[in-house]
Write a protein that holds these residues in place. Structure first.
Motif, PDB file in Angstrom:
ATOM      1  N   ILE A 105       0.869  -1.179   0.000  1.00  0.00           N
ATOM      2  CA  ILE A 105       0.000   0.000   0.000  1.00  0.00           C
ATOM      3  C   ILE A 105       0.901   1.222   0.000  1.00  0.00           C
ATOM      4  O   ILE A 105       1.717   1.404   0.916  1.00  0.00           O
ATOM      5  CB  ILE A 105      -0.911   0.039   1.245  1.00  0.00           C
ATOM      6  CG1 ILE A 105      -1.694  -1.270   1.415  1.00  0.00           C
ATOM      7  CG2 ILE A 105      -1.839   1.250   1.177  1.00  0.00           C
ATOM      8  CD1 ILE A 105      -2.713  -1.535   0.356  1.00  0.00           C
ATOM      9  N   THR A 106       0.775   2.073  -1.006  1.00  0.00           N
ATOM     10  CA  THR A 106       1.646   3.247  -1.091  1.00  0.00           C
ATOM     11  C   THR A 106       0.823   4.488  -1.418  1.00  0.00           C
ATOM     12  O   THR A 106      -0.382   4.430  -1.629  1.00  0.00           O
ATOM     13  CB  THR A 106       2.754   3.010  -2.136  1.00  0.00           C
ATOM     14  OG1 THR A 106       3.775   4.012  -1.988  1.00  0.00           O
ATOM     15  CG2 THR A 106       2.220   3.037  -3.563  1.00  0.00           C
ATOM     16  N   GLY A 107       1.495   5.627  -1.445  1.00  0.00           N
ATOM     17  CA  GLY A 107       0.843   6.898  -1.703  1.00  0.00           C
ATOM     18  C   GLY A 107       1.592   8.000  -0.969  1.00  0.00           C
ATOM     19  O   GLY A 107       2.451   7.729  -0.128  1.00  0.00           O
ATOM     20  N   PRO A 108       1.295   9.266  -1.267  1.00  0.00           N
ATOM     21  CA  PRO A 108       2.016  10.380  -0.657  1.00  0.00           C
ATOM     22  C   PRO A 108       1.676  10.556   0.809  1.00  0.00           C
ATOM     23  O   PRO A 108       0.658  10.035   1.297  1.00  0.00           O
ATOM     24  CB  PRO A 108       1.562  11.592  -1.478  1.00  0.00           C
ATOM     25  CG  PRO A 108       0.232  11.206  -2.015  1.00  0.00           C
ATOM     26  CD  PRO A 108       0.292   9.723  -2.252  1.00  0.00           C
ATOM     27  N   THR A 161       2.166  -4.651   3.494  1.00  0.00           N
ATOM     28  CA  THR A 161       3.232  -3.698   3.812  1.00  0.00           C
ATOM     29  C   THR A 161       2.836  -2.346   3.263  1.00  0.00           C
ATOM     30  O   THR A 161       2.227  -2.234   2.202  1.00  0.00           O
ATOM     31  CB  THR A 161       4.577  -4.161   3.241  1.00  0.00           C
ATOM     32  OG1 THR A 161       5.630  -3.304   3.727  1.00  0.00           O
ATOM     33  CG2 THR A 161       4.615  -4.156   1.719  1.00  0.00           C
ATOM     34  N   GLU A 162       3.153  -1.307   4.001  1.00  0.00           N
ATOM     35  CA  GLU A 162       2.642   0.030   3.697  1.00  0.00           C
ATOM     36  C   GLU A 162       3.781   1.043   3.827  1.00  0.00           C
ATOM     37  O   GLU A 162       4.548   0.990   4.787  1.00  0.00           O
ATOM     38  CB  GLU A 162       1.503   0.323   4.666  1.00  0.00           C
ATOM     39  CG  GLU A 162       1.308   1.737   5.086  1.00  0.00           C
ATOM     40  CD  GLU A 162       0.894   1.823   6.560  1.00  0.00           C
ATOM     41  OE1 GLU A 162       0.753   2.959   7.035  1.00  0.00           O
ATOM     42  OE2 GLU A 162       0.753   0.776   7.216  1.00  0.00           O
ATOM     43  N   GLY A 209      -3.691   8.775   3.406  1.00  0.00           N
ATOM     44  CA  GLY A 209      -4.589   7.851   4.091  1.00  0.00           C
ATOM     45  C   GLY A 209      -4.159   6.408   3.996  1.00  0.00           C
ATOM     46  O   GLY A 209      -4.987   5.495   4.151  1.00  0.00           O
ATOM     47  N   LYS A 210      -2.870   6.176   3.782  1.00  0.00           N
ATOM     48  CA  LYS A 210      -2.362   4.794   3.690  1.00  0.00           C
ATOM     49  C   LYS A 210      -2.650   4.008   4.966  1.00  0.00           C
ATOM     50  O   LYS A 210      -3.091   2.854   4.904  1.00  0.00           O
ATOM     51  CB  LYS A 210      -0.842   4.800   3.438  1.00  0.00           C
ATOM     52  CG  LYS A 210      -0.409   5.391   2.117  1.00  0.00           C
ATOM     53  CD  LYS A 210       1.088   5.281   1.917  1.00  0.00           C
ATOM     54  CE  LYS A 210       1.892   6.072   2.930  1.00  0.00           C
ATOM     55  NZ  LYS A 210       1.659   7.515   2.844  1.00  0.00           N
TER      56      LYS A 210
END
Length: 217
Positions: free
Chosen positions: A28-31, A134-135, A35-36
């Motif tokens: 799980i990724t994102g800036p 994994t985030e 809201g990760k």
């Protein structure tokens, strides 16, 4: 693939990854502030309800932050959270061990938010865990050693939210952990935003894009 549907659909998609042999790792990724952690918490709850506690585990990338003593040594304290302020080699090694040593418990560092420091062996991933979530920010980054992450993941989901909402969340978060409003806003603009632009440039490499506003999160 955009995925604006209900979180149940995301749980079912994650469950379907178990059709593959061996242990499965979902990224799980994102800036920052997208809201990760919110999505990961909800997803883990749904997966544990459907599959059982012992089958699902969580390996956050945050535990691989370099400790402040190392950031001071490297002159990177004011860039904390940037790609070069993590132990990418340690993170990749942990991901590889999930695949290579499925019959052993994996002890991994966690991250203590109040201290803003990693804590050794704070997380234990048991041999019974077939699906590990994994985030982290940099799972799709194409360089700096991070390019070794993606091949170890079954899928990677990119979390996005309205940019104004995301930045406001970050300011509040920094204030909660002791920064003044002015210092919080400065950190968001000078540190978090460059990281966010870098991470967002990897969006098209994701298998799924999750819009949290569409999910109501």
């Amino acid at each position: 693939m955009d995925a604006p549907g209900a979180s149940h659909a995301l749980v079912e998609r994650a469950v379907s990854l178990l059709d593959r042999p061996g242990r499965v790792v979902l990224g799980i990724t994102g800036p920052p502030g997208a809201g990760k952690s919110t999505l990961t918490t909800q997803l883990l709850a749904g997966l544990r309800s459907e599959l059982g506690e012992e089958v699902v585990a969580h390996l956050p990338m945050d535990g691989f932050h370099l400790a402040d003593v190392q950031l001071d040594r490297l002159g990177l304290r004011d860039r904390k959270g940037a790609p070069q302020t993590f132990d990418v080699d340690g993170y990749v090694a942990a991901l590889q061990r999930l695949h290579d040593e499925p019959d052993r418990t994996l002890y991994s560092p966690g991250f203590e938010r109040d201290l803003e420091q990693p804590i050794a062996a704070a997380i234990a991933i048991p041999a019974s865990a077939r699906l590990v979530v994994t985030e982290g920010n940099y799972l799709l980054l194409p360089g700096g050693g991070w390019e070794r992450v993606r091949p170890r993941l079954a899928e990677t989901w990119f979390v996005q939210v309205d940019d104004d909402v995301r930045r406001a969340r970050l300011v509040r978060r920094h204030e909660e952990f002791g920064k003044s409003p002015e210092a919080a806003r400065a950190w968001v603009e000078e540190v978090d935003q460059p990281n966010a632009h870098l991470i967002t440039s990897t969006r098209d490499s994701a298998d799924v894009v999750v819009d949290l506003e569409s999910l109501g999160g």
